[in-house]
Design a protein around this motif. Structure first.
Motif: not given
Length: 431
Positions: A286-287, A289-292, A316, A320-322
């Protein structure tokens, strides 16, 4: 049972920036707070901060950074450096430091040692040793009130001479060498509580992995360990384990995912949540690719051994939708009263803050703000007295009303002085 060893991260702070002492050459590469959080999330057991301020103004800026770190970090912070008088020690402690270290080579610091230990408690005062002559005075420093020594000396020499062995005094050793053998050697010396690793590119973000390696060398470390083996879990029809993920601070449910045995093992190994993707048929971090990232705070198993509850520090948004949480779509809801104490306090406090920002005609809260601090303090005093009177009444109903009135007026005072419930709960948690 062997004594649990600590792996602390050591960093300097100058003008609000993290000063990384790599091979003796200081470099400021990132904001202090982001580095402190990185240490907290990647397995460090404590953060040792050297305040490198060169002026009172810079010192105050560093104090602000330490205070913010104390609010956000779960690991203890140990601070030293810019100390000229007893008041400076108090500033560090009030900013959120768990303890403060004095320098054995500074006569002013040595002179403050006994008074500081008597005033703040010896468990909050340590002594930094940087030379052989200071090392000879360790029993004296311990007698004066330093509860622990921090040895910024060659670890191999300390071990070889056994100089700390006969004194039975707790200490941490500062290690600038990346050799795991030397770090392990320092940990096995006398009453060693562990080591302080000075920041270097090789170590950053890898404290959990370093602790795993040190444990294989015979040092008992504070690691994530499952008390129940994977073989005892009741898996679903796909051979996977459902995982419900919750924010460890707010208790908000963030997401639901699945683990296979490897994902579970990697989660324990790294302290970061790993899952198995049923659609992609592969493991994922988890995170990645997103850094989250999601940093583990606790893992719990339900009564049927078929679901894990993970409490995490979420970086963050989780979705995945933000969105903060994946569970953001309302389906059905019935109006109800919130009974969680802290949420009730926070809800009332937000109304008070809104009144201060957007005055409303006829509002008693706005009346208090308009009259100012003296009126607010007068009401706090009156309500406290009312509680004393109500407490003498055998009927408990009256005291409930009076305590509620006092809490309301205290929240008005908090809003006036810029203090939040988070500040209060953090202070209580430290105690």
């Amino acid at each position: 049972m062997a004594k649990m060893k600590r792996l602390a991260a050591g960093i300097g702070c100058r003008n609000g920036m993290a000063v990384k002492l790599t091979e003796g050459h200081p470099s400021t590469e990132q904001p202090f707070l982001s580095y402190a959080l990185e240490c907290n999330d990647t397995g460090a057991d404590a953060l040792l901060v050297l305040d490198l301020a060169e002026s009172d103004q810079e010192h105050e800026k560093n104090i602000g950074q330490i205070k913010e770190a104390g609010r956000l970090l779960d690991i203890p912070i140990v601070v030293g450096g810019y100390i000229k008088r007893l008041e400076d020690i108090k500033k560090y402690l009030y900013a959120g430091a768990r303890s403060v270290f004095l320098h054995a080579g500074d006569p002013v610091h040595v002179g403050l040692l006994k008074e500081a230990a008597d005033r703040f408690g010896r468990e909050k005062i340590h002594m930094l040793i940087t030379g052989s002559e200071q090392l000879k005075r360790v029993p004296e420093f311990y007698e004066l009130g330093a509860s622990r020594m921090i040895l910024d000396l060659d670890a191999a020499r300390i071990r070889r001479t056994g100089c700390m062995e006969p004194w039975d005094i707790p200490f941490l050793t500062v290690c600038t060498d990346n050799s795991l053998e030397l770090i392990s050697d320092a940990m096995s010396c006398g009453q060693s509580d562990g080591v302080v690793l000075i920041a270097s590119p090789e170590r950053e973000g890898h404290y959990m992995e370093i602790k795993q390696q040190l444990e294989t060398m015979g040092n008992e470390m504070d690691l994530l360990r499952s008390q129940i083996p994977w073989s005892a879990f009741k898996l679903n029809s796909d051979g996977l384990m459902p995982v419900v993920v919750q924010d460890y601070r707010t208790m908000e449910v963030l997401m639901m995912a699945y683990m296979n045995e490897q994902a579970f093992a990697d989660t324990l190994l790294t302290g970061k949540m790993h899952y198995y993707s049923r659609s992609r048929k592969c493991q994922w971090l988890k995170g990645e690719t997103s850094g989250h990232f999601q940093y583990v705070r606790s893992l719990r198993l339900d009564c049927d051994n078929d679901t894990i509850l993970a409490k995490v520090h979420q970086i963050g948004p989780a979705c995945h939708t933000g969105a903060v949480s994946c569970f953001y779509q309302p389906l059905a809801e019935k109006e109800s009263r919130e009974m969680n104490p802290l949420k009730v306090f926070e809800s009332v406090f937000q109304v008070i803050l809104d009144r201060k920002e957007h005055p409303k005609e006829g509002s008693y809260t706005n009346y208090l703000f308009e009259k100012g601090i003296d009126k607010i303090l007068k009401k706090v005093g009156e309500e406290a007295t009312e509680i004393v009177i109500a407490a003498k009444n055998p009927d408990p109903e009256e005291i409930k009303y009076e305590i509620s009135d006092l809490l309301y007026h205290l929240m008005v005072l908090m809003a006036e002085k810029g203090v939040s419930w988070e500040d209060i709960t953090e202070e209580l948690a430290k105690r």
